[in-house]
Scaffold this active site. Structure first.
Site: not given
Length: 147
Positions: A78-80
């Site tokens: 989950q890069f966000t």
């Protein structure tokens, strides 16, 4: 490195109509990497995650780990988690580049799997994550080492 940990009764990840990871009782974990993250942060948080005592014991106190209960991990890249929201449109410039983040995610899965069975999402894919939060219990873990 950042982890958003949710104690779940069940959780799953779907990519293009197919389930890629699914667990019953355990932890669903969103996993994000920052630009300065290395295997050092991964080693630390993998140990911390598998030993984190957030499941109830016989007296109802959070005193058991996912390993203690025979649970599983659902690890979702989950890069966000590194989104900066100073303006209305998030900026992700503090997130680790995808090619390096993929390597660290795979390493994180490997380290966690040494202690607890793991399922995963698909790095870089559009994923639909479903979960039944148990508690609800949600914990944020972060680690950055300064050399």
């Amino acid at each position: 490195m950042k982890l958003v940990i949710q104690r779940v009764t069940n959780a799953s990840v779907e990519v293009e109509g197919e389930i890629t990871g699914q667990i019953e009782e355990g932890l669903m974990v969103l996993v994000g990497f920052g630009q300065t993250d290395t295997e050092k942060e991964v080693d630390y948080l993998a140990r911390k995650l598998t030993k984190l005592r957030i499941f109830p014991d016989e007296e109802g106190r959070m005193n058991r780990s996912v390993k203690d209960i025979g649970g599983k991990l659902l690890l979702v890249p989950q890069f966000t988690l590194y989104g900066r929201t100073k303006k209305n449109r998030p900026s992700f410039h503090k997130a680790l580049a995808p090619n390096e983040a993929t390597k660290l995610f795979d390493y994180f899965v490997e380290k966690c799997s040494e202690e607890v069975p793991c399922e995963t999402g698909v790095f870089g894919a559009f994923m639909k994550v479903s979960l039944l939060n148990n508690g609800p219990v949600t914990i944020l873990l972060e680690k950055e080492f300064e050399d």
